[in-house]
Design a protein around this motif. Sequence first.
Motif, PDB file in Angstrom:
ATOM      1  N   HIS A   1       0.902  -1.296  -0.282  1.00 29.96           N
ATOM      2  CA  HIS A   1      -0.030   0.015   0.269  1.00 29.96           C
ATOM      3  C   HIS A   1       1.088   1.435   0.126  1.00 29.96           C
ATOM      4  O   HIS A   1       2.077   1.025   0.119  1.00 29.96           O
ATOM      5  N   MET A   2       0.156   1.924  -0.431  1.00 32.09           N
ATOM      6  CA  MET A   2       0.554   3.960  -0.628  1.00 32.09           C
ATOM      7  C   MET A   2      -0.038   4.927  -0.091  1.00 32.09           C
ATOM      8  O   MET A   2      -1.812   3.832  -0.152  1.00 32.09           O
ATOM      9  N   LEU A   3      -0.049   5.302   1.287  1.00 33.15           N
ATOM     10  CA  LEU A   3      -0.411   7.173   0.685  1.00 33.15           C
ATOM     11  C   LEU A   3      -0.476   7.858   0.428  1.00 33.15           C
ATOM     12  O   LEU A   3       0.391   8.123  -0.679  1.00 33.15           O
ATOM     13  N   ARG A   4      -1.581   8.411   0.472  1.00 33.68           N
ATOM     14  CA  ARG A   4      -1.479   9.637  -0.973  1.00 33.68           C
ATOM     15  C   ARG A   4      -2.958  10.828  -0.544  1.00 33.68           C
ATOM     16  O   ARG A   4      -3.140  10.707  -0.071  1.00 33.68           O
ATOM     17  N   ILE A   5      -2.328  11.942  -0.406  1.00 31.02           N
ATOM     18  CA  ILE A   5      -3.189  13.074   0.212  1.00 31.02           C
ATOM     19  C   ILE A   5      -2.668  13.648  -1.602  1.00 31.02           C
ATOM     20  O   ILE A   5      -1.465  15.192  -1.122  1.00 31.02           O
ATOM     21  N   ARG A   6      -3.668  14.988  -1.906  1.00 35.66           N
ATOM     22  CA  ARG A   6      -3.263  15.874  -2.294  1.00 35.66           C
ATOM     23  C   ARG A   6      -3.772  17.246  -1.752  1.00 35.66           C
ATOM     24  O   ARG A   6      -4.285  17.430  -0.934  1.00 35.66           O
ATOM     25  N   TRP A   7      -3.015  18.300  -2.784  1.00 38.15           N
ATOM     26  CA  TRP A   7      -3.362  19.296  -2.190  1.00 38.15           C
ATOM     27  C   TRP A   7      -3.306  20.196  -3.413  1.00 38.15           C
ATOM     28  O   TRP A   7      -3.137  20.195  -4.712  1.00 38.15           O
TER      29      TRP A   7
ATOM     30  N   TRP B   1      -5.380  20.727   1.914  1.00 37.09           N
ATOM     31  CA  TRP B   1      -5.152  19.261   1.688  1.00 37.09           C
ATOM     32  C   TRP B   1      -6.562  18.833   0.913  1.00 37.09           C
ATOM     33  O   TRP B   1      -7.181  19.147   2.185  1.00 37.09           O
ATOM     34  N   GLN B   2      -6.545  17.536   0.306  1.00 34.04           N
ATOM     35  CA  GLN B   2      -7.813  16.706   0.586  1.00 34.04           C
ATOM     36  C   GLN B   2      -7.566  16.007   1.731  1.00 34.04           C
ATOM     37  O   GLN B   2      -6.519  15.714   2.460  1.00 34.04           O
ATOM     38  N   ALA B   3      -8.811  15.229   1.680  1.00 39.79           N
ATOM     39  CA  ALA B   3      -7.885  13.638   2.709  1.00 39.79           C
ATOM     40  C   ALA B   3      -7.418  12.304   2.334  1.00 39.79           C
ATOM     41  O   ALA B   3      -7.796  12.567   0.997  1.00 39.79           O
ATOM     42  N   PRO B   4      -6.686  12.229   2.938  1.00 39.99           N
ATOM     43  CA  PRO B   4      -5.612  11.540   2.733  1.00 39.99           C
ATOM     44  C   PRO B   4      -5.857   9.961   2.793  1.00 39.99           C
ATOM     45  O   PRO B   4      -7.601   9.323   3.285  1.00 39.99           O
TER      46      PRO B   4
ATOM     47  N   LEU C   1       2.049  11.762  10.340  1.00 43.21           N
ATOM     48  CA  LEU C   1       2.661  10.810  11.082  1.00 43.21           C
ATOM     49  C   LEU C   1       1.378  10.167  12.084  1.00 43.21           C
ATOM     50  O   LEU C   1       1.352   8.289  11.379  1.00 43.21           O
ATOM     51  N   GLU C   2       0.220  10.319  12.592  1.00 37.99           N
ATOM     52  CA  GLU C   2      -0.803   8.622  12.576  1.00 37.99           C
ATOM     53  C   GLU C   2      -1.211   9.097  10.633  1.00 37.99           C
ATOM     54  O   GLU C   2      -1.657   7.344  11.241  1.00 37.99           O
ATOM     55  N   CYS C   3      -1.392   8.741  10.043  1.00 39.92           N
ATOM     56  CA  CYS C   3      -1.507   8.569   9.177  1.00 39.92           C
ATOM     57  C   CYS C   3      -0.586   7.255   8.321  1.00 39.92           C
ATOM     58  O   CYS C   3      -1.011   5.880   7.881  1.00 39.92           O
ATOM     59  N   ILE C   4       0.727   7.374   8.644  1.00 38.38           N
ATOM     60  CA  ILE C   4       1.439   7.111   8.501  1.00 38.38           C
ATOM     61  C   ILE C   4       1.612   5.505   9.148  1.00 38.38           C
ATOM     62  O   ILE C   4       1.704   4.294   9.044  1.00 38.38           O
TER      63      ILE C   4
ATOM     64  N   ALA D   1      -0.316  20.248  -5.793  1.00 37.02           N
ATOM     65  CA  ALA D   1       0.791  19.145  -5.092  1.00 37.02           C
ATOM     66  C   ALA D   1       0.295  17.894  -4.784  1.00 37.02           C
ATOM     67  O   ALA D   1      -1.031  17.656  -4.388  1.00 37.02           O
ATOM     68  N   LEU D   2       1.167  17.176  -4.326  1.00 36.99           N
ATOM     69  CA  LEU D   2       0.652  15.577  -3.955  1.00 36.99           C
ATOM     70  C   LEU D   2       2.129  14.654  -2.932  1.00 36.99           C
ATOM     71  O   LEU D   2       3.266  15.261  -3.262  1.00 36.99           O
ATOM     72  N   LEU D   3       0.887  14.900  -1.583  1.00 39.92           N
ATOM     73  CA  LEU D   3       2.321  14.044  -0.538  1.00 39.92           C
ATOM     74  C   LEU D   3       2.186  12.696  -1.191  1.00 39.92           C
ATOM     75  O   LEU D   3       0.941  12.508  -1.042  1.00 39.92           O
ATOM     76  N   PHE D   4       3.162  12.145  -0.740  1.00 35.58           N
ATOM     77  CA  PHE D   4       2.626  10.643  -0.844  1.00 35.58           C
ATOM     78  C   PHE D   4       3.749   9.419  -0.339  1.00 35.58           C
ATOM     79  O   PHE D   4       5.050   9.962   0.155  1.00 35.58           O
ATOM     80  N   VAL D   5       3.503   8.826   0.675  1.00 38.03           N
ATOM     81  CA  VAL D   5       4.661   7.680   1.207  1.00 38.03           C
ATOM     82  C   VAL D   5       4.615   5.876   0.872  1.00 38.03           C
ATOM     83  O   VAL D   5       2.922   5.469   0.614  1.00 38.03           O
ATOM     84  N   ILE D   6       5.397   6.104   0.613  1.00 36.60           N
ATOM     85  CA  ILE D   6       5.571   4.479   0.453  1.00 36.60           C
ATOM     86  C   ILE D   6       6.752   3.856   1.001  1.00 36.60           C
ATOM     87  O   ILE D   6       7.929   4.270   2.035  1.00 36.60           O
TER      88      ILE D   6
END
Lengths: 363, 363
Positions: free
Chosen positions: B21-27, B33-36, B103-106, B146-151
């Motif tokens: 899985h990965m986390l995506r948050i658009r801005w 910021w949109q919903a993660p 950090l909570e999302c991660i 922008a896009l914040l993502f976490v892999i």
Amino acid sequence: MSPKELPPSKNLVFGRTFSDHMLRIRWTEATGWQAPSIEPFATINLSPGATVLHYAQSLFEGMKAYRHDNGTVTMFRPDMNMKRMNTSAQRLALPAFDGNALLECIKELISLDRQWIPKEPGHSLYIRPTLIGTNGTLGVAPPSEALLFVITSPVGPYYPRGFKPVPLHGTTEYIRAAPGGTGAYKLAANYAPGVVAQKSAAKQGYAQNLWLHGPEHWLTEVGTMNLFAVIKDKDGITELITPPLDGMILPGVTRDSVLALARNHVSGVKRLEGLPDVIRVSERPINMGEIIQSSKEGRLIELFGTGTAAVVTPVDKIGYNGGDVIIPTGKDGMGPVSKPLWTELVGIQTGDIQSDWNYVVAQ
Amino acid sequence: MSPKELPPSKNLVFGRTFSDHMLRIRWTEATGWQAPSIEPFATINLSPGATVLHYAQSLFEGMKAYRHDNGTVTMFRPDMNMKRMNTSAQRLALPAFDGNALLECIKELISLDRQWIPKEPGHSLYIRPTLIGTNGTLGVAPPSEALLFVITSPVGPYYPRGFKPVPLHGTTEYIRAAPGGTGAYKLAANYAPGVVAQKSAAKQGYAQNLWLHGPEHWLTEVGTMNLFAVIKDKDGITELITPPLDGMILPGVTRDSVLALARNHVSGVKRLEGLPDVIRVSERPINMGEIIQSSKEGRLIELFGTGTAAVVTPVDKIGYNGGDVIIPTGKDGMGPVSKPLWTELVGIQTGDIQSDWNYVVAQ
């Protein structure tokens, strides 16, 4: 895909509208360059681990295609861009390519989308070749996969309301380049860091950064343009000065063309109307001390930026040490040296003046 | 999507395998910021004009999640990474965010993919948050999207065959950073330009670059790690030295932790076994002249790099001025100061030592 609607030329904003097609050429370490492919303009789909996203493995070029009154479409010295693009690729350990072959592909792309070249004077089709590392692994290393793509965008004149000289902020707290860095290459990495510097200049009432290097405050570049100063030397001769290609200066195509036109004028190969008979053409360092001294002595004639997007941008002042150094400007913005050089350059680009700098894309 | 097969831990290569899985948050500038969203690991689809591709509008972080013997999963000082990530965003005019919320999302992402954290000693789950500018317009400006993502990626020990000290090339012809640049921020733009320098060092038989700054050859960083030197001062006291955060040095989490552990030892807050009783802990400039002088006088004790990926990397020589400066190393690679510090750090990270530096992800 059905072709997009062309927006009215007067509504064009630089780099916001793209034409119907794009060129894509994939590369892998194992297979080399694959067959080029002209496709509908569509998203680029990358692994979230792609090195371009994490490590800025990316470089680009900027060129323009011009539509002449007789319908001929030309590009301006594109061989220079192909050469520079390969130099940039080498600096990033990205794969080298055949510049002539790429140019042939770009020619096809432009021919296919030629209705996207605006017809109005001062308009053109901006061409953006880009090379990115695409392999989805987080090691910092030469890429094992890459993508070369080319998109095109119809653009209007950079200064639609005529040449309005811009005020510059003499910037020392941020840098664009440093010796041993990447300022001489057209890399993605050189651009994002400049955004806050530009914002800071704008906040103080200046349009762009004048990047000053070292404790001597050597002039290097203006925003994302090369820089020229014109000074009347103490012997009365007009000197056209631009900083030398010392590793911090981007070897600009417009910079090179301005130097060539001025040298051809001096040598008599081609005299340009309006330009002083004798000019000293110098690639040499120049610092703020010399700018201020020549300004005080009434010997500072003009200062301007050069680049593909705006061709020539006159400067009217430099914010420096809490004050403003006033730079003379001509009555329509450009000064006595930049004006004849700009006229010649634009004359060539629009096809009014014959030149082997024009590369014919379509008749 | 069906979960991928977990590869055997012994086959893991840094950053090549990604979890399910990965986390995506658009801005966007308009909506913030949109919903993660936690989604299956899949491609990121960008406009070919996206600013991350052309101008390196990108920054990232590197963290690890460790599985303790009792099953607890922790991260190491992730608040430091969240803080630094916001500092990097500010440097690039990318949007700021709530570090605690991210950090909570991660935490949720890691909990969902916790079977991807290898169980073997020295293994961990590498976490890569990344923030990129995504708007598809070619102007060099703050992004409007922008896009914040976490892999995440399971990784083995950086040195699977034990600590083998590395030889460094004292590099002056290329730079990693310069005053007024971006060396103090974790930006994509700092990494691609270093690849050719590393290749050049490798060609000469060295593993990494020792980045030397200015005519005085100040030591700054090692490859993509912070740097420590240990010298016996003339008064007989052991000095642990790292270059100060002067704008060119990345404020590393491991760097900060090494300094804190050493200072706690000195002050008696927590004594570390094996470390000299008295240590002088210095954030100060150190140049090659001092390294060579202390080496000649038999006062150079050790030199090592620190970073999240390898924690501690001992150095055994520096190629400099056509010769090699030999650096003492301990019998298992690490020296008398780095060894106890590394032991404590890794003890905390693996849960053998209690510490409020551990952030519990899952029990």
